[in-house]
Design a protein around this motif. Structure first.
Motif, PDB file in Angstrom:
ATOM      1  N   MET A   1       4.247  60.572 100.968  1.00 39.30           N
ATOM      2  CA  MET A   1       4.775  59.337 101.553  1.00 39.30           C
ATOM      3  C   MET A   1       3.888  58.911 102.727  1.00 39.30           C
ATOM      4  SD  MET A   1       6.871  56.927 101.238  1.00 39.30           S
ATOM      5  CE  MET A   1       7.488  57.607  99.687  1.00 39.30           C
TER       6      MET A   1
ATOM      7  N   ALA B   1      22.264  56.819 105.073  1.00 37.66           N
ATOM      8  CA  ALA B   1      21.022  56.061 104.994  1.00 37.66           C
ATOM      9  C   ALA B   1      20.720  55.398 106.339  1.00 37.66           C
ATOM     10  CB  ALA B   1      21.125  54.989 103.890  1.00 37.66           C
ATOM     11  N   PRO B   2      20.027  56.070 107.257  1.00 37.55           N
ATOM     12  CA  PRO B   2      19.409  57.372 107.033  1.00 37.55           C
ATOM     13  C   PRO B   2      20.374  58.533 107.255  1.00 37.55           C
ATOM     14  CG  PRO B   2      18.821  56.612 109.223  1.00 37.55           C
ATOM     15  CD  PRO B   2      19.665  55.531 108.603  1.00 37.55           C
ATOM     16  N   THR B   3      21.422  58.324 108.066  1.00 35.85           N
ATOM     17  CA  THR B   3      22.369  59.391 108.346  1.00 35.85           C
ATOM     18  C   THR B   3      23.764  58.849 108.069  1.00 35.85           C
ATOM     19  OG1 THR B   3      22.674  58.680 110.627  1.00 35.85           O
ATOM     20  CG2 THR B   3      20.915  60.275 110.226  1.00 35.85           C
TER      21      THR B   3
ATOM     22  N   ALA C   1      13.347  50.325 102.586  1.00 38.03           N
ATOM     23  CA  ALA C   1      14.087  50.963 103.680  1.00 38.03           C
ATOM     24  C   ALA C   1      13.797  52.464 103.716  1.00 38.03           C
ATOM     25  CB  ALA C   1      15.583  50.721 103.511  1.00 38.03           C
ATOM     26  N   GLY C   2      13.697  53.083 102.534  1.00 40.98           N
ATOM     27  CA  GLY C   2      13.393  54.505 102.462  1.00 40.98           C
ATOM     28  C   GLY C   2      12.020  54.822 103.039  1.00 40.98           C
TER      29      GLY C   2
ATOM     30  N   GLY D   1      12.255  54.555 106.820  1.00 34.32           N
ATOM     31  CA  GLY D   1      12.968  55.729 107.344  1.00 34.32           C
ATOM     32  C   GLY D   1      12.119  56.983 107.281  1.00 34.32           C
ATOM     33  N   ALA D   2      11.340  57.118 106.206  1.00 35.51           N
ATOM     34  CA  ALA D   2      10.485  58.305 106.067  1.00 35.51           C
ATOM     35  C   ALA D   2       9.437  58.339 107.186  1.00 35.51           C
ATOM     36  CB  ALA D   2       9.812  58.312 104.694  1.00 35.51           C
TER      37      ALA D   2
ATOM     38  N   ALA E   1      11.180  59.382 110.317  1.00 31.16           N
ATOM     39  CA  ALA E   1      11.465  60.822 110.291  1.00 31.16           C
ATOM     40  C   ALA E   1      10.224  61.624 110.665  1.00 31.16           C
ATOM     41  CB  ALA E   1      11.966  61.240 108.906  1.00 31.16           C
ATOM     42  N   GLU E   2       9.061  61.199 110.165  1.00 28.47           N
ATOM     43  CA  GLU E   2       7.806  61.912 110.433  1.00 28.47           C
ATOM     44  C   GLU E   2       7.355  61.740 111.880  1.00 28.47           C
ATOM     45  OE1 GLU E   2       5.615  63.847 108.978  1.00 28.47           O
ATOM     46  OE2 GLU E   2       6.421  63.953 106.932  1.00 28.47           O
TER      47      GLU E   2
ATOM     48  N   LEU F   1      15.340  61.232 113.015  1.00 35.15           N
ATOM     49  CA  LEU F   1      16.521  60.538 112.483  1.00 35.15           C
ATOM     50  C   LEU F   1      17.778  61.302 112.853  1.00 35.15           C
ATOM     51  CD1 LEU F   1      15.300  59.564 108.886  1.00 35.15           C
ATOM     52  CD2 LEU F   1      15.553  58.050 110.853  1.00 35.15           C
ATOM     53  N   SER F   2      17.731  62.030 113.937  1.00 36.90           N
ATOM     54  CA  SER F   2      18.871  62.858 114.303  1.00 36.90           C
ATOM     55  C   SER F   2      19.343  62.497 115.709  1.00 36.90           C
ATOM     56  CB  SER F   2      18.462  64.331 114.214  1.00 36.90           C
ATOM     57  OG  SER F   2      19.301  65.121 115.007  1.00 36.90           O
TER      58      SER F   2
ATOM     59  N   ALA G   1      21.155  64.231 117.533  1.00 36.77           N
ATOM     60  CA  ALA G   1      21.072  65.430 118.363  1.00 36.77           C
ATOM     61  C   ALA G   1      19.665  65.587 118.939  1.00 36.77           C
ATOM     62  CB  ALA G   1      21.448  66.662 117.547  1.00 36.77           C
ATOM     63  N   GLU G   2      18.678  64.991 118.281  1.00 38.40           N
ATOM     64  CA  GLU G   2      17.297  65.073 118.773  1.00 38.40           C
ATOM     65  C   GLU G   2      16.894  63.826 119.543  1.00 38.40           C
ATOM     66  OE1 GLU G   2      15.059  67.930 115.513  1.00 38.40           O
ATOM     67  OE2 GLU G   2      14.913  65.764 115.314  1.00 38.40           O
TER      68      GLU G   2
ATOM     69  N   MET H   1      15.169  49.913 109.553  1.00 34.76           N
ATOM     70  CA  MET H   1      15.068  49.987 108.088  1.00 34.76           C
ATOM     71  C   MET H   1      15.652  48.740 107.435  1.00 34.76           C
ATOM     72  SD  MET H   1      16.285  53.983 107.811  1.00 34.76           S
ATOM     73  CE  MET H   1      16.844  53.868 106.122  1.00 34.76           C
TER      74      MET H   1
END
Lengths: 292, 222
Positions: A1, A111-113, A145-146, A149-150, A153-154, A158-159, A161-162, A175
Motif C-alpha cells: 500500500m 472505519a477506521p475504528t 478512504a481505505g 486511512g492506510a 496508520a503508517e 489510528l488509535s 490511546a496513541e 478519509m
C-alpha cells in the motif's frame, strides 16, 4: 500500500485514473487477491454501514451505560433547524445513528475504528443519496478512504490511546473528505486537499470519553467530524487548496498525538471525562453496568 | 503492511475496535494455542484494558474469542453466560505487565485437557492485534495469516525439513520467524501461511521426531 498520499496522487494522475483505482490495484498486489474479491468485501461493508444507519434512525438504541441514544431520531423528527432538509442535516443524523448503534453493542464497520465509525458511512451514504451516486462509485470511495486511512496508520496513528481523537474521528473526517471529493468528481489532487483541509480542522483533538466508554462525547464528535468533512469537501470541490501538503499534515497529527499527555488519550483522565459532571456521570453509570 | 480491508473493517459488534473487536481477536488467536475452547482461563488485564474494559465489553469479547466467536458475532453480548454453559471457567484480574506492552494488553493463561499456554495479546488500534509472547518466547503473531506455531529442537536443517512438509500440502509460507532462549535450546517458530493449514500438518510435523509441540492458529483479520 502507498505510504504517502502524494505518491498515490502522482500514480493516479500519471494515468488519468482515480485514487480508488490505484488503491484497489495496490491492495490486490499486496494481498495476492483479485480486485473483484476486494470490491466484494467493500460491498459487504457498505451494506453493513447502510444497515447501521437505518437501525440507528429508529431511535431504539441505548448505550450500555444509558448515557447516549435516541438523538439521531431526535434530529430527524424534532423541531426543524435552519438546515433541515439539506444534505448537511441528513449527514449529521446518519453519523449520530451509526455511533448510537455502536455504543449499544450493535454491528458496525470499524472505519477506521469503532469510535470513529459514524463519519465515513454518514458522509458517503448521505451524499450518495442526495447526489444520486451509483453504488459502485460508493464502493470506489470506500477504497479511496481505505487508502487514506492506510497512509494515516503508517505515518501517524489510528488509535485514540496513541493519538487522541484526532487519530479517530479526525482521521475518519480526512478519509471521508478525500473519498467523497473524488466520488463527486474531484481530481486526485483535489481529494488530497480535502484530506488536508479536514485533518487540519481536527489537529489537537483529544480523546476524553466519560468513564473511558465509547459513548460521550464520541457520538457527537462523529457528527461534528462529519461536519468538518463536509466543509472540507465543499472547499476542495470549489478548487480551494491547502498550502501544507497533505502528508505533512498527517505527519504533524502523529507528532501532536505522541506529545499529547496520557490524560487526553482514551484514559478518561482529562478533558470532558475529568470535568465534575463527567466524573459524576461516569461513576453513576459504571456502578450501573456492574450491577448489570 | 496495512490493508485497506483492515481500515474499512472489521465488521464488528461495538463499541470499540481496540477494546471489543481486538479483544475478541486476541481470544481467537489464544484459543488456537490450546487447540480449542479452553476449560480454564485466567485473563490478566493491563493498562487501558484494566481501566475501561468493563464498559467496552472487553471481558465479553475476550471470552467470546476463547469460545471461537468472531468479532461480528452478536453472541459476544452474552458470551459470559454462554461460557458458563459451555464449561469454560474464566477469571479476570487486573495487573501491570512487564516489558511495557501496548496500553491495551492482556495476559492469558489457558488450560484445555493436558494443553496449557501463557500468552500476551496486544490490541494495537483499529482492530489490529498481535500476540507478543507465547510461553515466554517473544513472538509477533498478527493473525493476518493462517499461522503455525511450534517448538522444535534447535538443529541444523530443521527449517528446510519443516518447509518440505508444508510444501507437500501445497501450503505457501508468507513469513517465518525463529526465536530461542539460548543457543542449542529449543527453537520457537512462527510460520505465517497464505493457505489454510489442515490439522494433519501437525501430525506430519510431529512425526519428524524432533518437533515437540505444534498449534494451528486461525486467520482472524482481513
Amino acid at each position: 500500500m502507498y505510504r504517502a498520499i502524494a505518491d498515490a496522487i502522482r500514480a493516479a494522475e500519471a494515468r488519468g485514473t482515480t485514487l480508488a483505482t490505484v488503491a484497489l490495484e495496490a491492495e490486490a498486489r499486496d494481498q495476492g487477491r483479485p480486485v473483484e474479491e476486494i470490491r466484494e468485501a467493500l460491498r459487504r461493508a457498505l451494506a453493513v454501514m447502510r444497515d447501521a444507519v437505518a437501525q440507528g434512525m429508529t431511535g431504539e438504541h441505548r448505550s450500555v451505560s444509558g448515557l447516549v441514544g435516541g438523538d439521531a431520531a431526535k434530529l430527524q423528527h424534532g423541531a426543524a433547524g435552519p438546515l433541515a432538509g439539506t444534505p448537511f442535516h441528513d449527514v449529521l443524523a446518519r453519523a449520530l445513528a451509526v455511533q448510537e448503534v455502536n455504543a449499544a453493542m450493535g454491528v458496525i464497520v470499524a472505519a477506521p475504528t469503532a469510535g470513529g465509525a459514524g463519519v465515513l458511512p454518514a458522509v458517503l451514504t448521505g451524499l450518495a443519496q442526495s447526489q444520486a451516486v451509483p453504488d459502485e462509485m460508493v464502493v470506489d470511495a470506500l477504497a479511496t478512504a481505505g487508502l487514506i486511512g492506510a497512509v494515516v496508520a503508517e505515518r501517524a496513528s489510528l488509535s485514540g490511546a496513541e493519538g487522541g481523537c484526532q487519530a479517530e474521528t479526525g482521521a475518519a473526517a480526512g478519509m471521508a473528505a478525500g473519498a467523497a471529493t473524488e466520488m463527486l468528481g474531484g481530481s486526485p489532487t483535489q481529494a488530497g486537499h480535502a484530506v488536508a483541509l479536514a485533518q487540519q480542522g481536527t489537529l489537537g483533538l483529544v480523546c476524553d470519553p466519560l468513564g473511558g466508554l465509547v459513548e460521550l462525547p464520541c457520538v457527537f464528535r462523529n457528527a461534528t467530524g462529519a461536519a468538518i468533512a463536509l466543509a472540507a469537501i465543499e472547499m476542495a470541490l470549489a478548487g480551494i487548496t491547502f498550502a501544507i501538503p497533505v502528508d505533512e499534515v498527517i505527519d504533524v497529527m502523529g507528532e501532536i498525538g505522541r506529545s499529547m499527555d496520557v490524560r487526553y488519550r482514551e484514559t478518561a483522565g482529562g478533558g470532558l471525562a475529568a470535568t465534575p459532571t463527567g466524573r459524576r456521570l461516569a461513576r453513576e453509570r459504571l456502578v450501573q453496568i456492574k450491577r448489570g | 503492511m496495512v490493508s485497506i480491508l483492515d481500515i474499512i473493517g472489521p465488521v464488528m459488534v461495538g463499541p470499540s475496535s481496540s477494546h471489543t473487536a481486538g479483544a475478541c481477536r486476541i481470544g481467537l488467536l489464544a484459543r488456537g494455542l490450546v487447540g480449542g475452547t479452553p476449560q480454564e482461563a485466567l485473563l490478566e488485564l493491563h493498562g487501558s484494558f484494566a481501566r475501561t474494559g468493563e464498559g467496552h465489553g472487553t471481558d465479553k469479547a475476550l471470552v467470546a474469542g476463547l469460545l471461537g466467536f468472531r468479532p461480528d458475532d452478536v453472541r459476544i453480548r452474552d458470551a459470559l453466560d454462554i461460557a458458563e454453559r459451555e464449561g469454560l471457567r474464566f477469571r479476570f484480574e487486573k495487573t501491570t505487565l512487564d516489558d511495557d506492552p501496548h496500553p491495551n494488553a492482556v495476559r492469558l493463561t489457558l488450560t484445555r485437557g493436558d494443553r496449557t499456554a501463557v500468552t500476551v495479546g496486544e490490541s494495537l488500534g483499529a482492530g489490529r492485534v498481535r500476540l507478543s509472547s507465547v510461553d515466554g518466547y517473544p513472538v509477533d503473531v498478527t493473525g493476518s495469516y493462517h499461522t503455525l506455531v511450534l517448538t522444535a529442537e534447535d538443529r541444523r536443517g530443521s527449517i528446510a525439513k519443516i518447509a518440505a512438509v508444508l510444501a507437500e500440502d501445497a501450503i505457501n509460507i508468507a513469513t517465518l520467524r525463529l526465536s530461542r532462549r539460548a543457543r542449542g535450546q529449543d527453537a520457537f517458530m512462527v510460520i505465517e501461511c497464505d493457505d489454510v493449514i489442515p490439522e494433519t500438518v501437525g501430525d506430519d510435523l510431529r512425526a519428524l521426531g524432533w518437533v515437540h509441540w505444534v498449534r494451528v492458529l486461525p486467520r482472524v483479520s482481513a
